[in-house]
Motif scaffolding. Structure first.
Motif, PDB file in Angstrom:
ATOM      1  N   GLU A  70      36.594  11.913   2.575  1.00 41.64           N
ATOM      2  CA  GLU A  70      35.590  12.718   2.891  1.00 41.64           C
ATOM      3  C   GLU A  70      34.530  11.735   2.988  1.00 41.64           C
ATOM      4  N   GLU A  71      33.596  12.015   3.868  1.00 44.53           N
ATOM      5  CA  GLU A  71      32.218  11.038   3.608  1.00 44.53           C
ATOM      6  C   GLU A  71      31.736  10.860   2.121  1.00 44.53           C
ATOM      7  N   THR A  72      31.290   9.594   2.215  1.00 46.28           N
ATOM      8  CA  THR A  72      30.721   9.049   0.723  1.00 46.28           C
ATOM      9  C   THR A  72      29.595   8.045   1.191  1.00 46.28           C
ATOM     10  N   SER A  73      28.937   7.852   0.248  1.00 41.87           N
ATOM     11  CA  SER A  73      27.841   7.005   0.310  1.00 41.87           C
ATOM     12  C   SER A  73      28.179   5.504   0.022  1.00 41.87           C
ATOM     13  N   LEU A  74      27.453   4.219   0.937  1.00 45.24           N
ATOM     14  CA  LEU A  74      28.105   3.206   0.940  1.00 45.24           C
ATOM     15  C   LEU A  74      27.386   2.400  -0.729  1.00 45.24           C
ATOM     16  N   THR A  75      26.281   3.095  -1.275  1.00 44.60           N
ATOM     17  CA  THR A  75      25.965   2.713  -2.589  1.00 44.60           C
ATOM     18  C   THR A  75      26.985   3.100  -3.406  1.00 44.60           C
ATOM     19  N   VAL A  76      28.050   3.811  -3.172  1.00 49.53           N
ATOM     20  CA  VAL A  76      29.024   4.341  -4.277  1.00 49.53           C
ATOM     21  C   VAL A  76      30.384   3.144  -4.156  1.00 49.53           C
ATOM     22  N   VAL A  77      30.364   2.774  -2.874  1.00 47.20           N
ATOM     23  CA  VAL A  77      31.481   1.490  -2.603  1.00 47.20           C
ATOM     24  C   VAL A  77      30.807   0.309  -3.369  1.00 47.20           C
ATOM     25  N   ALA A  78      29.347   0.028  -3.023  1.00 48.17           N
ATOM     26  CA  ALA A  78      28.593  -1.071  -3.678  1.00 48.17           C
ATOM     27  C   ALA A  78      28.746  -1.056  -5.200  1.00 48.17           C
TER      28      ALA A  78
ATOM     29  N   ALA B   7      32.162  -1.811  -6.339  1.00 44.24           N
ATOM     30  CA  ALA B   7      32.354  -3.252  -6.281  1.00 44.24           C
ATOM     31  C   ALA B   7      31.731  -4.152  -7.201  1.00 44.24           C
ATOM     32  N   ARG B   8      30.845  -3.450  -7.903  1.00 41.12           N
ATOM     33  CA  ARG B   8      29.944  -4.130  -9.004  1.00 41.12           C
ATOM     34  C   ARG B   8      29.038  -5.097  -8.335  1.00 41.12           C
ATOM     35  N   THR B   9      28.468  -4.710  -7.130  1.00 40.76           N
ATOM     36  CA  THR B   9      27.488  -5.461  -6.400  1.00 40.76           C
ATOM     37  C   THR B   9      26.259  -4.449  -5.836  1.00 40.76           C
ATOM     38  N   ASP B  10      25.696  -4.682  -4.881  1.00 40.13           N
ATOM     39  CA  ASP B  10      24.446  -4.150  -4.365  1.00 40.13           C
ATOM     40  C   ASP B  10      24.870  -3.781  -3.028  1.00 40.13           C
ATOM     41  N   PHE B  11      24.237  -2.708  -2.473  1.00 41.64           N
ATOM     42  CA  PHE B  11      24.281  -2.253  -1.177  1.00 41.64           C
ATOM     43  C   PHE B  11      24.070  -3.391  -0.093  1.00 41.64           C
ATOM     44  N   LYS B  12      23.232  -4.209  -0.141  1.00 38.38           N
ATOM     45  CA  LYS B  12      23.102  -5.094   0.988  1.00 38.38           C
ATOM     46  C   LYS B  12      24.414  -5.935   0.946  1.00 38.38           C
ATOM     47  N   ARG B  13      24.921  -6.389  -0.062  1.00 36.52           N
ATOM     48  CA  ARG B  13      25.980  -7.328  -0.091  1.00 36.52           C
ATOM     49  C   ARG B  13      27.207  -6.745   0.591  1.00 36.52           C
ATOM     50  N   ILE B  14      27.361  -5.434   0.401  1.00 34.77           N
ATOM     51  CA  ILE B  14      28.410  -4.613   1.229  1.00 34.77           C
ATOM     52  C   ILE B  14      27.984  -4.700   2.679  1.00 34.77           C
ATOM     53  N   LYS B  15      26.863  -4.352   3.143  1.00 36.10           N
ATOM     54  CA  LYS B  15      26.665  -4.558   4.502  1.00 36.10           C
ATOM     55  C   LYS B  15      26.639  -5.778   5.077  1.00 36.10           C
ATOM     56  N   ASP B  16      26.160  -6.737   4.616  1.00 30.52           N
ATOM     57  CA  ASP B  16      26.334  -7.993   4.992  1.00 30.52           C
ATOM     58  C   ASP B  16      27.994  -8.565   4.982  1.00 30.52           C
ATOM     59  N   LEU B  17      28.616  -7.957   4.129  1.00 30.11           N
ATOM     60  CA  LEU B  17      30.068  -8.377   4.138  1.00 30.11           C
ATOM     61  C   LEU B  17      30.643  -7.617   5.417  1.00 30.11           C
ATOM     62  N   ASN B  18      30.268  -6.463   5.615  1.00 30.84           N
ATOM     63  CA  ASN B  18      30.861  -5.462   6.653  1.00 30.84           C
ATOM     64  C   ASN B  18      29.862  -5.064   7.540  1.00 30.84           C
ATOM     65  N   PRO B  19      29.410  -5.912   8.413  1.00 25.99           N
ATOM     66  CA  PRO B  19      28.238  -5.710   9.440  1.00 25.99           C
ATOM     67  C   PRO B  19      28.833  -4.568  10.431  1.00 25.99           C
ATOM     68  N   GLU B  20      29.802  -4.294  10.452  1.00 25.07           N
ATOM     69  CA  GLU B  20      30.302  -3.293  11.546  1.00 25.07           C
ATOM     70  C   GLU B  20      30.103  -1.698  10.929  1.00 25.07           C
ATOM     71  N   LEU B  21      29.721  -1.625   9.499  1.00 24.92           N
ATOM     72  CA  LEU B  21      29.360  -0.179   9.097  1.00 24.92           C
ATOM     73  C   LEU B  21      27.917   0.024   9.382  1.00 24.92           C
ATOM     74  N   ARG B  22      27.898   1.337  10.083  1.00 25.03           N
ATOM     75  CA  ARG B  22      26.529   1.396  10.394  1.00 25.03           C
ATOM     76  C   ARG B  22      25.934   2.591   9.532  1.00 25.03           C
TER      77      ARG B  22
END
Length: 369
Positions: A250-258, A261-276
């Motif tokens: 189900e849908e989840t927040s990218l903050t949960v992913v971050a 991964a023990r990192t921050d939201f920006k790092r996940i977005k930078d590594l996965n720029p295809e995620l909108r």
């Protein structure tokens, strides 16, 4: 007598202290623009010779080279980014059996920026239009835009270039078709009875296109010749990450992913720029995570997602008669923009009594003992 000794002392000091500065200046001197145009060797694109003995061809190349050299800030960024992105592009082109020179197209197209876009709707490293991207297997929708993913978009570009070369029989024409569309190029070839890029009359933008690519190749392969003296430490390091296959039912927040991964939201977005946006839609993904992500990511993700889901259910607000987004934001002391993000709605979206909004109220600060 005193004046003579003073002058001698001043000259000695000048020569002593200015020598290192003059040596450094000599090393980093920008060559005169006219000198930069004196190409000392033949030039090729994907192994095909560029006919520089044709005055028109030389003029077109010199114009684009001068424009590239004039924008020295951009050229420096080309050089610095090349070590970050070229290894991935070079490997993909090699696997597909394609010429290495095609990598300079991505440089000229986007300056190696994943979010680069055009007024016509082209996006990403290779500037694919949505319909072309989908034709070559890229996902482009409200949640994912793989035109921004370096590996996926380069595989698609390799497939497209293979098809274009097979159709037109030359890499210069393949590059031109990539820029203007294969049907438009085919029409001009038929109308003009010419199948040589350098002799075709095309739109001014398309006539410049390959020469912008060639000017990028010249600068990237001979930076010192054009006055760019970068040290190894000046270049950006290659992308380093680990990948993981993640299924979210189900849908989840990218903050949960971050957080998993023990990192921050920006790092996940930078590594996965295809995620909108701020959310990960339900589905299976191959995600890039920081290289040193601790083991146990999936377990942490499941736990954090369950907690996030529970809190989300507890933070539903039912829209009342007379409500609007501004009054709701004031009522809960949250930014209006945050409500738009949490609910993925437009500022001008109409609200109706009974609509359900997610509101994350700020936590009260703990009282001092």
């Amino acid at each position: 007598m005193f004046l003579r000794f003073w002058i001698i002392g001043w000259l000695a000091a000048y020569l002593l202290f200015s020598a290192p500065t003059r040596a450094l200046a000599q090393k980093d001197t920008i060559p005169p623009l006219l000198e930069s145009l004196h190409l000392e060797q033949s030039l090729t694109f994907c192994g095909e010779p560029v006919p520089l003995d044709d005055p028109d061809v030389r003029e077109r190349l010199e114009k684009e080279l001068l424009l590239s050299l004039w924008d020295r800030d951009q050229a420096i960024l080309w050089l610095k980014r090349s070590t970050r992105y070229f290894p991935t592009i070079e490997a993909a082109l090699s696997r597909a059996g394609l010429p290495d020179d095609l990598k300079y197209i991505a440089l000229a197209e986007s300056a190696l920026r994943p979010h680069a876009g055009s007024a016509k709707g082209a996006i990403g490293f290779w500037q694919f239009l949505p319909e072309t991207a989908r034709r070559y297997g890229l996902t482009v929708n409200e949640s994912i835009d793989q035109r921004r993913n370096l590996d996926a978009s380069t595989r698609a570009a390799a497939a497209y270039y293979t098809e274009l070369f097979n159709k037109f029989g030359s890499w210069s024409l393949a590059a031109t078709a990539f820029n203007m569309g294969e049907e438009g190029l085919q029409a001009e070839i038929l109308a003009q009875h010419v199948s040589n890029f350098y002799r075709l009359y095309l739109s001014l933008e398309t006539q410049r296109y390959l020469f912008r690519v060639l000017s990028a190749k010249l600068i990237l392969t001979q930076p010192e010749r054009f006055g760019f003296h970068l040290q190894k430490s000046d270049y950006y390091p290659p992308l380093r990450f680990t990948t993981i296959d993640l299924t979210s039912y189900e849908e989840t927040s990218l903050t949960v992913v971050a957080e998993a991964a023990r990192t921050d939201f920006k790092r996940i977005k930078d590594l996965n720029p295809e995620l909108r946006g701020h959310y990960l839609a339900a589905g299976t993904y191959r995600l890039a995570l920081p290289e040193k992500t601790p083991p146990g990511f999936k377990e942490r993700f499941q736990k954090l997602h369950a907690e996030w889901r529970q809190k989300r259910q507890e933070r539903i607000y039912i829209v009342q008669p007379g409500d609007n987004l501004s009054t709701i934001a004031d009522q809960f002391r949250v930014p209006l923009a945050a409500i738009l993000i949490w609910n993925r709605i437009d500022l001008n979206s109409p609200l109706h009594p009974g609509d359900r909004l997610i509101i994350h109220q700020p936590e009260e600060p703990a009282e001092n003992p």
